[in-house]
Design a protein around this motif. Structure first.
Motif, PDB file in Angstrom:
ATOM      1  N   LEU A   6       0.831  -1.211   0.000  1.00 38.29           N
ATOM      2  CA  LEU A   6       0.000   0.000   0.000  1.00 38.29           C
ATOM      3  C   LEU A   6       0.863   1.258   0.000  1.00 38.29           C
ATOM      4  O   LEU A   6       0.539   2.262  -0.637  1.00 38.29           O
ATOM      5  CB  LEU A   6      -0.957   0.001   1.197  1.00 38.29           C
ATOM      6  CG  LEU A   6      -2.058  -1.080   1.127  1.00 38.29           C
ATOM      7  CD1 LEU A   6      -3.007  -0.973   2.337  1.00 38.29           C
ATOM      8  CD2 LEU A   6      -2.870  -0.983  -0.160  1.00 38.29           C
ATOM      9  N   ALA A   7       1.991   1.188   0.702  1.00 40.84           N
ATOM     10  CA  ALA A   7       2.910   2.333   0.725  1.00 40.84           C
ATOM     11  C   ALA A   7       3.438   2.607  -0.677  1.00 40.84           C
ATOM     12  O   ALA A   7       3.548   3.760  -1.117  1.00 40.84           O
ATOM     13  CB  ALA A   7       4.060   2.056   1.692  1.00 40.84           C
ATOM     14  N   LYS A   8       3.713   1.521  -1.420  1.00 38.78           N
ATOM     15  CA  LYS A   8       4.221   1.700  -2.792  1.00 38.78           C
ATOM     16  C   LYS A   8       3.146   2.257  -3.709  1.00 38.78           C
ATOM     17  O   LYS A   8       3.440   3.044  -4.620  1.00 38.78           O
ATOM     18  CB  LYS A   8       4.753   0.364  -3.327  1.00 38.78           C
ATOM     19  CG  LYS A   8       6.065   0.009  -2.654  1.00 38.78           C
ATOM     20  CD  LYS A   8       6.897  -0.934  -3.488  1.00 38.78           C
ATOM     21  CE  LYS A   8       8.257  -1.123  -2.804  1.00 38.78           C
ATOM     22  NZ  LYS A   8       8.881  -2.381  -3.196  1.00 38.78           N
ATOM     23  N   VAL A   9       1.901   1.836  -3.462  1.00 42.14           N
ATOM     24  CA  VAL A   9       0.795   2.381  -4.263  1.00 42.14           C
ATOM     25  C   VAL A   9       0.716   3.899  -4.042  1.00 42.14           C
ATOM     26  O   VAL A   9       0.619   4.694  -4.995  1.00 42.14           O
ATOM     27  CB  VAL A   9      -0.553   1.726  -3.895  1.00 42.14           C
ATOM     28  CG1 VAL A   9      -1.708   2.481  -4.553  1.00 42.14           C
ATOM     29  CG2 VAL A   9      -0.568   0.266  -4.317  1.00 42.14           C
ATOM     30  N   THR A  10       0.787   4.296  -2.766  1.00 39.93           N
ATOM     31  CA  THR A  10       0.709   5.720  -2.442  1.00 39.93           C
ATOM     32  C   THR A  10       1.863   6.492  -3.089  1.00 39.93           C
ATOM     33  O   THR A  10       1.694   7.605  -3.579  1.00 39.93           O
ATOM     34  CB  THR A  10       0.755   5.921  -0.916  1.00 39.93           C
ATOM     35  OG1 THR A  10      -0.179   5.008  -0.319  1.00 39.93           O
ATOM     36  CG2 THR A  10       0.395   7.347  -0.538  1.00 39.93           C
ATOM     37  N   ALA A  11       3.036   5.846  -3.105  1.00 38.49           N
ATOM     38  CA  ALA A  11       4.216   6.542  -3.604  1.00 38.49           C
ATOM     39  C   ALA A  11       4.253   6.640  -5.145  1.00 38.49           C
ATOM     40  O   ALA A  11       4.937   7.488  -5.700  1.00 38.49           O
ATOM     41  CB  ALA A  11       5.479   5.844  -3.109  1.00 38.49           C
ATOM     42  N   ALA A  12       3.502   5.729  -5.802  1.00 41.60           N
ATOM     43  CA  ALA A  12       3.583   5.686  -7.271  1.00 41.60           C
ATOM     44  C   ALA A  12       3.182   7.031  -7.892  1.00 41.60           C
ATOM     45  O   ALA A  12       2.176   7.624  -7.516  1.00 41.60           O
ATOM     46  CB  ALA A  12       2.692   4.567  -7.799  1.00 41.60           C
ATOM     47  N   GLN A  13       4.009   7.501  -8.851  1.00 43.54           N
ATOM     48  CA  GLN A  13       3.780   8.832  -9.448  1.00 43.54           C
ATOM     49  C   GLN A  13       3.092   8.763 -10.811  1.00 43.54           C
ATOM     50  O   GLN A  13       2.602   9.761 -11.306  1.00 43.54           O
ATOM     51  CB  GLN A  13       5.125   9.547  -9.628  1.00 43.54           C
ATOM     52  CG  GLN A  13       5.865   9.836  -8.350  1.00 43.54           C
ATOM     53  CD  GLN A  13       5.220  10.982  -7.571  1.00 43.54           C
ATOM     54  OE1 GLN A  13       4.496  11.782  -8.137  1.00 43.54           O
ATOM     55  NE2 GLN A  13       5.470  11.050  -6.265  1.00 43.54           N
TER      56      GLN A  13
END
Ligand code: PHE
Length: 337
Positions: A6-13
């Protein structure tokens, strides 16, 4: 694992980065697939618990990715719309409008003047037979005057007309020997000339023909004097000089007086008080006869004027090529509206 994903989803640009996250966590080689694949090794009690947990984690990650995808797509669309906004308050751009070509304006003016004198407007084909272009105009096959008009032949018997005079013969034939015939016929003509400031291999003439009982040379003079005054101005005069054309007898060349400097030297007249504008004469009896008119009963006059010549003199244009190169700066000066 779920927190990390989920953290990576949030970070995705970008959509691409999101897609990478999807592949990494939910793809065939991802950790969740691995857990589900390893289920067989688990005990019967563990299996439903771990299975349910794995499903929840997978669904949550998938939902988070889908949601972010949607948000990204929406903002991309918004950006695109913003970039494409039309400022409806800007003044419009006026499209450039064409206008009647100066030569056609002159042709119309000539037509108007002659319509006012009871002539009608006629025409003939641009591809003409040797008969109408020459023979019917008293220029038999070996006549030297044929050389005066170097021709574009199409076949031995057809050519691009070198003059509008063939319309004389065609019009008389159509009247079947009965007058009056009173016609003006403007149109294109073609000669094998090298183009320069005063010559063009294609140009325009306006032919005039009046056949009736008792038509005299004085009628020719009167009609053309009236024309010159209406076309160039009331202060202009005309002058008749003897000349030769095979289809008229007697033949004349007609000059109009220079109206700008009266012969003192300007672009138009170059210090001559008179400028030649047309050829004319009394229709040759043989020409009347060949086209079905009885020369003992009828007589007539004919004339042929160079349309470019008239336009150049009227508007002080010093190069005939201006009419055919379509330079917008030239044409613009003849805007009528
Ligand atoms: N057709 C002649 C020319 O092209 C002009 C002309 C017409 C002369 C009618 C006399 C009569 O030069």
């Amino acid at each position: 694992l779920k927190q990390e994903a989920l953290a990576k989803v949030t970070a995705a640009q970008s959509e691409k980065e999101l897609q990478d996250v999807r592949v990494a966590y939910l793809g065939k080689k991802g950790p969740i697939t691995e857990v589900l694949r390893g289920m067989g090794k688990l005990s019967a009690e563990e299996r439903p618990v771990i299975g349910a947990l794995a499903n929840v984690v997978r669904d949550d990650i998938k939902a988070a990715i889908d949601e972010k995808m949607e948000v990204m797509a929406a903002s991309a669309l918004e950006q695109k719309l913003k970039a494409e906004t039309i400022d409806v308050t800007l003044p419009g751009r006026k499209p450039k409008q064409g206008t009647t070509h100066p030569l056609n304006q002159v042709v119309r003016e000539i037509e108007e003047i002659f319509l006012g004198m009871g002539f009608s407007v006629g025409e003939g084909p641009e591809i003409e037979t040797d008969y109408y272009n020459f023979e019917a105009l008293n220029l038999p096959k070996d006549h030297p005057a044929r050389d005066m008009q170097d021709s574009f032949y199409i076949t031995e018997d057809t050519l691009l007309r070198t003059q509008t005079s063939p319309v004389q013969a065609r019009t008389m034939e159509a009247h079947k020997g009965k007058g009056p015939v009173k016609v003006i016929a403007p149109g294109k003509v073609f000669r094998r000339d090298d183009d320069d400031a005063t010559h063009s291999h294609q140009f325009m003439q306006a032919e005039g023909l009046y056949v009736d009982k008792d038509v005299r040379m004085s009628d020719l003079k009167g009609v053309l004097e009236l024309f010159a005054k209406q076309f160039f101005g009331q202060d202009r005069d005309i002058r008749l000089r003897p000349s030769f054309f095979p289809f008229t007898e007697p033949s004349v060349e007609i000059d109009v007086s220079c109206g700008i400097c009266k012969g003192q030297g300007c672009r138009v007249c170059k210090q001559s008080r008179w400028i030649e504008v047309l050829g004319a004469g009394m229709v040759h009896p043989r020409v009347l006869e060949m086209s079905g008119f009885d020369p003992n009963e009828y007589s007539g006059f004919a004339f042929g004027m160079g349309v470019e010549r008239l336009a150049m003199l009227k508007y002080d244009i010093d190069d005939i090529r201006q009419f055919y190169t379509n330079d917008h700066r030239f044409l613009q000066q003849f805007h009528t509206k």
